[in-house]
Design an enzyme around this catalytic site. Structure first.
Site: not given
Ligand code: BV8
Length: 249
Positions: A123, A216
Site C-alpha cells: 500500500h 493477533n
C-alpha cells in the site's frame, strides 16, 4: 512482565525446517510502536474522521488540504515512532530462513528501519510524496503549501500510498501473491483481514499447501482457517517464536 507465550513444539520444528517463509503484516505490528491501527480511535483533531473516508481519491479531490494535513500528522507520528520487538523479530527470522518474503499493508516504513530487507509494501509508503497528476515521486518541494505543488507541473502533491478504490502496484501484488503460493510457512500478523486484495493472501497460501499461522490478540476472518492462531501481541509472540527457534538448535 506478561506470561511467556506458549509456542507449540511442532511449530518450532516447522519454522526450523521451513524452505520458504512468507509473512503478511498489518497495522497491529506497529501498534506497540505507538502508531495507531486503522481501527483504533483516532485522537485529537482526527478523532471525528474515519480513516477509510480520508484515504480516498474522493476525499483528496473534495478537500486536498484536509487530506494533506492528515498525512502530515501521520508522517510526524511515524517519524517519532521506533520499530518494536515484533519488527526486529521478523528481521531476525529473515536472516535465519533460506527464503523469506515480508509483505506489508503498512505504510510506516518501520520494517525496513528494523533491518528487514525484502519488504513488499503493498500500500505504498507514507514518508514519500508524489505528484497527484504525474505520479512521479517528489522529494524537494516548498513545504509551505497545504498541499505543496509539483515543481514540474504545478499539480497538488499527495502521499505515495494506495487509497481505497485505487489499484495496488501490479508488480508488488504479483510478487506478494507468488510468495504466498510458493511458501511452506505463512504468517499473518496484526491484520484484521478485511482489506482486499491483501486479505486474500493467506488463503492463497493455504491453497498452495502452506502451514498458516495467525498472530493477533483478536479473532479475524482467517482465524478458523489458520493451522495455528497464536493469541497475543506481535511484540510478544514474534520474539517468543524466534527465541524458541534459537534455543532449539
Ligand atoms: C482495490 C494505505 C481495485 C492508505 C490502505 C474485493 C476485491 C478487491 C477490492 C475490494 C474488494 N472488496 C472491497 C474492495 C475495495 C477495498 C476494500 O478492501 N475495502 C474493504 C474496507 C472492504 N479495497 C481497495 O480499495 C483496494 N483497491 O482493490 O482496487 C481496483 C483494481 C483496478 C483498478 C482500480 C481499482 C485498495 C486497498 C488499500 C487501501 N489503503 N492503506 C493509508 O494508510 O492511508 S488500507 C489500510 O487499511 C491499511 O494499509 C490496511 O490494509 C488496512 C487496515 O487493516 P489492518 O492493517 O488490518 O489494520 P486494522 O486496524 O484493521 O486491524 C489491526 C489488527 O491488528 C486487528 O486485528 C487487531 O486485533 C490487531 N492488533 C492490535 N494490536 C496488535 C495487533 N496485532 C498484533 N499485535 C498487536 N500489538
Amino acid at each position: 512482565m506478561n506470561e511467556p507465550v506458549p509456542i507449540p513444539r511442532v511449530l518450532v520444528e516447522a519454522l526450523r525446517g521451513a524452505r520458504a517463509i512468507t509473512v503478511l503484516t498489518g497495522s497491529g505490528v506497529s501498534a506497540e510502536s505507538g502508531v495507531p491501527t486503522f481501527r483504533d480511535a483516532q485522537t485529537g483533531l482526527w478523532a471525528r474522521y474515519d480513516p477509510a473516508d480520508l484515504a480516498t481519491p474522493e476525499a483528496f479531490g473534495r478537500d486536498p488540504k484536509l487530506v494533506w494535513k492528515w498525512y502530515e500528522w501521520r508522517r510526524k507520528l511515524v517519524r517519532e515512532a521506533a520499530p518494536n520487538q515484533g519488527h526486529f523479530a521478523l528481521a531476525e527470522l529473515e536472516r535465519r530462513a533460506p527464503r523469506f518474503t515480508l509483505v506489508t499493508q503498512n505504510v510506516d516504513g518501520l520494517h525496513r528501519r528494523a533491518g528487514s530487507g525484502d519488504v513488499i509494501e503493498l500500500h505504498g509508503n507514507i514518508t514519500r510524496s508524489k505528484c497527484s497528476v504525474e505520479n512521479a515521486i517528489v522529494e524537494d518541494y516548498d513545504p509551505e503549501g497545504a498541499p505543496p505543488v509539483c515543481p514540474n507541473c504545478g499539480a497538488p502533491l499527495r502521499s505515495d500510498v494506495v487509497w481505497f478504490g485505487e489499484a495496488l502496484p501490479a508488480d508488488a501484488l504479483r510478487a506478494a501473491s507468488d510468495a504466498a503460493r510458493a511458501c511452506d510457512l505463512f504468517f499473518s500478523v496484526g491484520t484484521s483481514g478485511v482489506v482486499q486484495p491483501a486479505a486474500s493472501l493467506p488463503f492463497e497460501a493455504l491453497r498452495g499447501g502452506a502451514t498458516v499461522v495467525e498472530v493477533n490478540p483478536d479473532d479475524t476472518p482467517l482465524t478458523r482457517s489458520a493451522d495455528y492462531a497464536l493469541r497475543g501481541k506481535a511484540g510478544e509472540v514474534l520474539p517468543a517464536l524466534v527465541a524458541a527457534v534459537r534455543d532449539s538448535v
